[in-house]
Design an enzyme around this catalytic site. Structure first.
Site, PDB file in Angstrom:
ATOM      1  N   HIS A 193       0.795  -1.135  -0.150  1.00  0.00           N
ATOM      2  CA  HIS A 193       0.021  -0.170  -0.026  1.00  0.00           C
ATOM      3  C   HIS A 193       0.627   1.121  -0.054  1.00  0.00           C
ATOM      4  O   HIS A 193       0.296   2.335   0.071  1.00  0.00           O
ATOM      5  CB  HIS A 193      -0.938   0.139   1.201  1.00  0.00           C
ATOM      6  CG  HIS A 193      -1.983  -1.033   1.090  1.00  0.00           C
ATOM      7  ND1 HIS A 193      -3.217  -0.453   0.629  1.00  0.00           N
ATOM      8  CD2 HIS A 193      -2.124  -2.459   1.557  1.00  0.00           C
ATOM      9  CE1 HIS A 193      -4.003  -1.594   0.793  1.00  0.00           C
ATOM     10  NE2 HIS A 193      -3.335  -2.602   1.201  1.00  0.00           N
ATOM     11  N   LYS A 251       0.456  14.723   1.238  1.00  0.00           N
ATOM     12  CA  LYS A 251      -0.712  14.868   0.801  1.00  0.00           C
ATOM     13  C   LYS A 251      -1.107  16.245   0.563  1.00  0.00           C
ATOM     14  O   LYS A 251      -2.070  16.712  -0.269  1.00  0.00           O
ATOM     15  CB  LYS A 251      -2.104  14.310   1.695  1.00  0.00           C
ATOM     16  CG  LYS A 251      -2.068  12.610   1.673  1.00  0.00           C
ATOM     17  CD  LYS A 251      -2.988  11.993   2.669  1.00  0.00           C
ATOM     18  CE  LYS A 251      -3.162  10.703   2.906  1.00  0.00           C
ATOM     19  NZ  LYS A 251      -4.076  10.060   1.756  1.00  0.00           N
ATOM     20  N   LYS A 270     -14.449   8.169  -4.356  1.00  0.00           N
ATOM     21  CA  LYS A 270     -15.720   8.449  -3.791  1.00  0.00           C
ATOM     22  C   LYS A 270     -16.182   9.930  -4.205  1.00  0.00           C
ATOM     23  O   LYS A 270     -17.412  10.130  -4.566  1.00  0.00           O
ATOM     24  CB  LYS A 270     -15.698   8.547  -2.112  1.00  0.00           C
ATOM     25  CG  LYS A 270     -15.174   7.090  -1.583  1.00  0.00           C
ATOM     26  CD  LYS A 270     -14.823   7.542  -0.067  1.00  0.00           C
ATOM     27  CE  LYS A 270     -14.026   6.492   0.563  1.00  0.00           C
ATOM     28  NZ  LYS A 270     -13.319   7.133   1.694  1.00  0.00           N
TER      29      LYS A 270
HETATM   30  C1  LIG Z   1     -11.965   6.997   1.865  1.00  0.00           C
HETATM   31  C2  LIG Z   1     -11.389   7.403   3.195  1.00  0.00           C
HETATM   32  C3  LIG Z   1     -10.200   7.716   3.610  1.00  0.00           C
HETATM   33  C4  LIG Z   1      -9.217   7.541   2.353  1.00  0.00           C
HETATM   34  O1  LIG Z   1      -9.055   8.945   1.811  1.00  0.00           O
HETATM   35  P1  LIG Z   1      -8.067   9.175   0.797  1.00  0.00           P
HETATM   36  O2  LIG Z   1      -8.171  10.352   0.052  1.00  0.00           O
HETATM   37  O3  LIG Z   1      -7.936   8.100  -0.096  1.00  0.00           O
HETATM   38  O4  LIG Z   1      -6.694   9.230   1.596  1.00  0.00           O
HETATM   39  C5  LIG Z   1      -9.860   7.975   4.650  1.00  0.00           C
HETATM   40  N1  LIG Z   1     -10.624   8.259   5.616  1.00  0.00           N
HETATM   41  C6  LIG Z   1     -11.862   7.989   5.627  1.00  0.00           C
HETATM   42  C7  LIG Z   1     -12.908   8.333   6.801  1.00  0.00           C
HETATM   43  C8  LIG Z   1     -12.595   7.645   4.439  1.00  0.00           C
HETATM   44  O5  LIG Z   1     -13.633   7.608   4.111  1.00  0.00           O
END
Ligand SMILES: *Cc1c(COP(=O)(O)O)cnc(C)c1O
Length: 823
Positions: free
Chosen positions: A367, A564, A670
Site C-alpha cells: 500500500h 498529501k 468516492k
Molecule cells: C475514503 C476515506 C479515506 C481515504 O481517503 P484518501 O483520500 O484516499 O486518503 C480515509 N478516511 C476516511 C474516513 C475515508 O472515508
C-alpha cells in the site's frame, strides 16, 4: 442480479417486515430491559438494530452451509484494520428495506435518520487501508465469493479528534462503551496464542530432528463476528474480530506464595493486547505491543482457518486449493513463518512441502512506498517475542538468498538489498521482503503505483520473479458510497437508467448522453444543491458556522500528511485572500474551502498544519472584504459517517499529493463518483480516473512522478520558485512572519522552514504556480454552470471502473483463483 430483483419484490415476506415493529418492541423489553413506551432514541436504535440483525442470522447460516456443501475455496482477508463505519443503513440498504423501515420507524415516532445518528462509528482503522478492507468485504459477499475478513476488535478505535484553540486534541474512542448490537460474541470458542519462551529441539520417534516452542506465555483469543450482508442478501458473510482474554493458568509459584493479586496481574495485563488501535497512518511505530497484536491476529486466525479446513480434509497438502490468504499490507506478514511453523512443527511436514503450500496460499498487497511506513522489526525483539518464528525467518532467508546468488553470481550488493534481514544499524527483519518471498503474488493498488514497485522499490524482486508483482487498482463499494450516502443522486440515476448500476457500475455510462439533456442537468444540479444544503446544516451544527450552498464547495478530506499536501491547498487559500484584499471589487468565484482529517498524535508537522488551517480560517472568515466570497473551515473528526455527508456535497475534490507518493487513494474515487470534479496531480489512481473521465473533465496539474524523481536526483532548489514568484513569496512570508499567528509570531516557522530551508521534500514550491493556474481554470468553469454540471455528470458516468466489485473480481480470477458461488 435476478435474485436481487426477486428478493426486492417479496422483501416484506422474506424479512417479515410485518413483524418488525413488534420485534422492536419485544427487543426493547427482552434484550434491553427497557419500557417500550419510553421515547429514548438510543434504546430504539438498539432495538431496531437487534431486530434487523436477527433477520440476517438465518441467511448467514444458509450461506455458511452453501460454502461448506460446495467445498468452495475460501478467501481470508487478513487486515489489522477495518473501517466499516456505521452498520444500520448498510444493513438496510443491502437488505433493500430502507423505505419500508423508514415507515415502520415513523409509526414508532422517530425518523430513521435520527436513529441512524445514535450509532457510533466502528473506527477500527486509520484511513484508506482499513476502508478498502471494508469495501472489499462488501464486494466479496455481494458477488458470492466465499470469503471472510479477519481482524482485531479494538476496545479503543481511532481517536476522536477535537479542535481546541485551533489545535488537534485526541480523545479516546471507547466506542463499545454502550455496547454494539452488531457483534455476535462466540463465548464458547477460545484459541490459545503463545508468546516468548524458547525453541527447543528434540528427536521424534523416527529419529528426525524436530522443533517445539516451549515455556511460552499464553493469551486466549475469543472471536466476535459481525455479519456482512451482500447486496440483495443472497449471501451473508462475516468479519471475525479477535479479542484478547487472559488464560486461566496461574503463575503457580506466585500463587503458592499467597500472592493472588500478583498472579492475577499478568493475566489482566495480557488482555491489553487488543485494547487500542495504533493511530499512525502510513507510519511504523516499532512497539512490542504492536508486534504482539499482529501475531495475535495471525495465530488465532490460522487456528480458525485450519480448524475449518480440517473439517473437510484429512491432509493439509490441498490447503492452497481450499484457502487463499490475502495480506493487507505487511501488518499480518508474520503469518508466513507461522504457517511454516504449524505445517512443520505441529503437522510434521518437511521444509520443502511446507514451503510449497505456504507460497501457494499467500498473496500480499503493498500500500505504500513511503520509507517511514515500511515495516522492519529488530531481530532481537522479534526473536524474543517469537523465537521459533525468528529461526524460520532465518531459514527462509538462507534458502532464498541461495537462489538469488545462483541467478546473479557475485552480485553481493543485490543480495544485501534483497535479504529479509537488514544488516545496517542493527539487524532488522524487513517484512516487505518476507512478504514478497513468501507469497505467490504481490500487488500494488493502482497502475502507477504497481509500476513504481516494479521499477523502483521492488525492482530487484521484479527482476528475480518477473511475474510476481502485479496491479489491482483499488475500488470503492457503490452501495455505501453512492446508493446509501447520496439518496438524492441515486434516485435520479435509477429513474434515468434503472437500478442495475449499483451491482454493475459500468452501467453508469448510460448517463453520458444525458449530460446533453438540459432537464437532466437541472435535476442533477438540484440533487447536488440538496446535498450541499444538508452539509451546510451539518457544518452549522458542528462548528457553528454558516456556509452558503451556492458557493463552490472545495473539499480536502483525508488523513493529514505532508505528502498529501494540505499545505498547498492552504497556500491557494491565502493567495485568494490576498487577491481579494488587493482588489476588493474583483470578480471572483465564491468558494467554501473545507478540510477534514486526523493527524497521527506524534506527527508534529501535520498537527501544525491543522493549526495553520484554523488560523487562516479565523483571519479569512472574520474579514469583511472577503465576506461572501471565501470561507474556510476545518471539520473535526473526519470518519466514515462524516465522509458520507461530505462526499455527496462536494463540487471540487482535492487530490494533490506529490506525484509518486499516494499509492492509489480511494477518496478520489468516492468524490468523483458523486459528481465532484477533481483537481489533482498525476498520482495514484488519479491517473486512471483521468483516463476514464477524459482529460477535459479533470483538472490535472504539476510535476509527474518521473519528474519528481528526476528533480530529487539532480538537485531541487525551492528558493528559486520563491524568488521568481511574487505571489508565492508573499504567501510564504505571511506564514513565516506570523501574519496568521499575531500572538505567537514564530508559531508557523517550522512550516516555512520545511519549504524554504529543509529542501521542500514534497515539492510544494514547484507545484504552486501550476496549481494556481489549475484553480483559476476551476473558477472559470464554475461560472459556466451548464458546462460544470455537464462535466460533473461525465465524471460520475465514467467511474464504473472504480467499483470495488471490479477490484474483487480481479483478485478472485487472477490471484485467489476462486469463482463466485453459482446461485
Ligand atoms: C475514503 C476515506 C479515506 C481515504 O481517503 P484518501 O483520500 O484516499 O486518503 C480515509 N478516511 C476516511 C474516513 C475515508 O472515508
Amino acid at each position: 442480479m435476478s435474485r436481487v430483483c426477486k428478493m426486492s419484490k417479496n422483501v416484506r415476506e422474506v424479512f417479515r417486515l410485518d413483524e418488525l415493529k413488534d420485534d422492536i418492541r419485544r427487543n426493547m423489553v427482552a434484550l434491553l430491559g427497557n419500557d417500550p413506551r419510553s421515547k429514548r432514541k438510543f434504546s430504539y436504535y438498539n432495538a431496531l438494530a437487534y431486530s434487523v440483525r436477527e433477520r440476517l442470522v438465518d441467511l448467514w447460516m444458509r450461506t455458511q452451509s452453501d460454502y461448506y456443501d460446495s467445498m468452495a475455496k475460501r478467501v481470508y482477508y487478513l487486515s489489522m484494520e477495518f473501517l466499516p463505519g456505521r452498520f444500520l443503513m448498510n444493513y438496510l440498504t443491502n437488505m433493500g428495506i430502507v423505505d419500508e423501515c423508514r415507515e415502520i420507524v415513523a409509526e414508532l415516532g422517530f425518523s430513521l435518520e435520527e436513529l441512524e445518528e445514535e450509532e457510533w462509528d466502528a473506527g477500527l482503522g486509520n484511513g484508506g487501508l482499513g476502508r478498502l478492507a471494508s469495501c472489499y468485504l462488501d464486494s466479496m459477499v455481494s458477488q458470492n465469493i466465499p470469503g471472510y475478513g479477519y481482524g482485531i476488535l479494538y476496545d479503543y478505535g481511532i481517536f476522536y479528534q477535537s479542535i481546541v484553540n485551533g489545535n488537534q486534541e485526541e480523545r479516546c474512542d471507547n466506542w463499545r462503551r454502550h455496547g454494539c448490537p452488531w457483534e455476535i460474541t462466540r463465548l464458547d470458542t477460545l484459541y490459545e496464542v503463545k508468546f516468548y519462551g524458547r525453541s527447543e529441539t528434540y528427536y521424534d520417534s523416527d529419529g528426525n530432528v524436530r522443533f517445539r516452542w516451549v515455556d511460552t506465555e499464553n493469551v486466549m483469543a475469543m472471536p466476535c463476528d459481525i455479519l456482512i450482508p451482500g447486496y440483495g442478501c443472497s449471501h451473508v458473510s462475516n468479519m471475525r474480530l479477535w479479542t484478547a482474554q487472559s488464560s486461566r493458568e496461574f503463575n503457580l509459584s506466585d500463587f503458592n506464595r499467597g500472592d493472588y493479586i500478583g498472579a492475577m496481574h499478568g493475566k489482566v495485563m495480557s488482555e491489553n493486547i487488543t485494547k487500542v488501535l495504533y493511530p499512525n497512518d502510513q507510519f511504523l511505530q516499532g512497539m512490542e505491543l504492536r508486534l504482539k497484536q499482529q501475531y495475535f491476529l495471525v495465530s488465532a486466525t490460522f487456528q480458525d482457518i485450519l480448524r475449518r479446513y480440517l473439517k473437510q480434509h484429512t491432509s493439509l497438502a490441498a490447503l492452497p486449493e481450499a484457502v487463499a490468504v490475502q495480506l493487507n499490507d505487511t501488518h499480518p506478514a508474520i503469518a508466513i513463518p507461522e504457517l511454516m511453523r504449524l505445517l512443520m512443527d505441529v503437522y510434521g511436514m518437511g521444509w520443502d512441502v511446507a514451503w510449497d503450500i505456504c507460497t501457494r496460499t499467500f498473496a500480499y498487497t503493498n500500500h505504500t512506498v513511503l520509507p517511514e511506513a515500511l515495516e522492519t522489526w529488530p531481530v532481537d525483539l522479534l526473536g524474543r517475542l517469537l523465537p521459533r518464528h525468528m529461526q524460520i525467518i532465518y531459514e527462509i532467508n538462507r534458502r532464498f538468498l541461495e537462489g538469488v546468488a545462483a541467478t546473479f553470481p557475485g552480485d553481493t550488493e543485490r543480495l544485501s538489498r534483497m535479504s529479509v534481514i537488514q544488516e545496517e544499524g542493527g539487524q532488522r527483519v524487513r517484512m516487505a521482503n518476507l512478504a514478497i518471498v513468501g507469497s505467490h503474488t504481490v500487488n500494488g493498488v493502482a497502475a502507477l503505483h504497481s509500476n513504481i514497485l516494479q521499477t523502483g522499490l521492488f525492482r530487484d524482486f521484479h527482476e528475480y520473479y518477473p511475474r510476481k508483482i502485479r496491479n489491482v487498482t483499488n475500488g470503492v463499494t457503490p452501495r455505501r458510497w453512492l446508493m446509501q450516502c447520496n439518496p438524492a443522486l441515486s434516485r435520479l440515476i435509477t429513474q434515468s437508467i434503472g437500478p442495475e448500476w449499483c451491482c454493475n457500475l459500468e452501467k453508469l455510462r448510460e448517463l453520458v448522453p444525458l449530460a446533453e439533456d438540459s432537464a437532466f442537468r437541472d435535476a442533477w444540479a438540484r440533487a447536488k444543491l440538496e446535498n450541499k444544503r444538508l452539509l451546510s446544516r451539518y457544518v452549522l451544527r458542528k462548528v457553528q458556522m454558516g456556509i452558503n450552498p451556492n458557493t463552490l464547495f472545495d473539499m480536502q478530506f483525508k488523513r493529514m500528511h505532508e505528502y498529501k499536501r494540505q499545505l498547498l491547498n492552504v497556500m491557494h487559500v491565502i493567495s485568494l485572500f490576498n487577491r481579494i484584499k488587493d482588489n476588493p471589487s474583483a470578480d471572483i468565484t465564491p468558494r467554501t474551502v473545507l478540510f477534514g482529517g486526523k493527524a497521527a498524535p506524534g506527527y508534529y508537522q501535520a498537527k501544525l498544519i491543522i493549526r495553520l488551517i484554523n488560523e487562516v480560517a479565523r483571519v479569512v472568515n472574520a474579514d469583511a472584504d472577503v465576506a461572501g466570497r471565501l470561507r474556510v473551515a476545518f471539520l473535526p473528526n473526519y470518519c466514515i459517517s462524516q465522509a458520507e455527508k461530505v462526499v455527496p456535497a462536494a463540487d471540487l475534490s482535492e487530490q494533490i499529493s506529490t506525484a509518486g507518493m499516494e499509492a492509489s487513494g480511494t477518496g478520489n474515487m468516492k468524490f468523483a463518483l458523486n459528481g465532484a470534479l477533481t483537481i489533482g496531480t498525476l498520482d495514484g489512481a488519479n491517473v486512471e480516473i483521468m483516463e476514464e473521465v477524459g482529460a477535459e473533465n479533470i483538472f490535472i496539474f504539476g510535476l509527474k512522478a518521473h519528474e519528481v524523481a528526476e528533480k530529487r536526483r539532480s538537485g531541487y532548489n525551492p528558493r528559486e520558485f520563491y524568488e521568481n514568484d511574487a505571489e508565492l513569496r508573499r504567501v510564504m512570508d505571511m506564514i513565516g512572519s506570523g501574519f496568521f499567528s499575531p500572538d505567537e509570531r514564530g508559531l508557523f516557522s517550522p512550516v516555512y522552514d520545511s519549504l524554504m530551508h529543509h529542501g521542500d521534500y514534497y515539492m510544494l514550491m514547484a507545484d504552486y504556480r501550476p496549481y494556481m493556474e489549475a484553480q483559476a481554470a476551476v473558477d472559470a468553469l464554475y461560472l459556466d454552470q451548464d458546462q460544470w454540471v455537464r462535466k460533473s455528470i461525465l465524471n460520475a458516468a465514467n467511474m464504473g471502473k472504480f467499483s470495488s466489485d471490479r477490484s474483487v473480481m480481479e483478485y478472485a480470477r487472477g490471484i485467489w483463483h476462486v469463482e463466485p458461488l453459482g446461485k
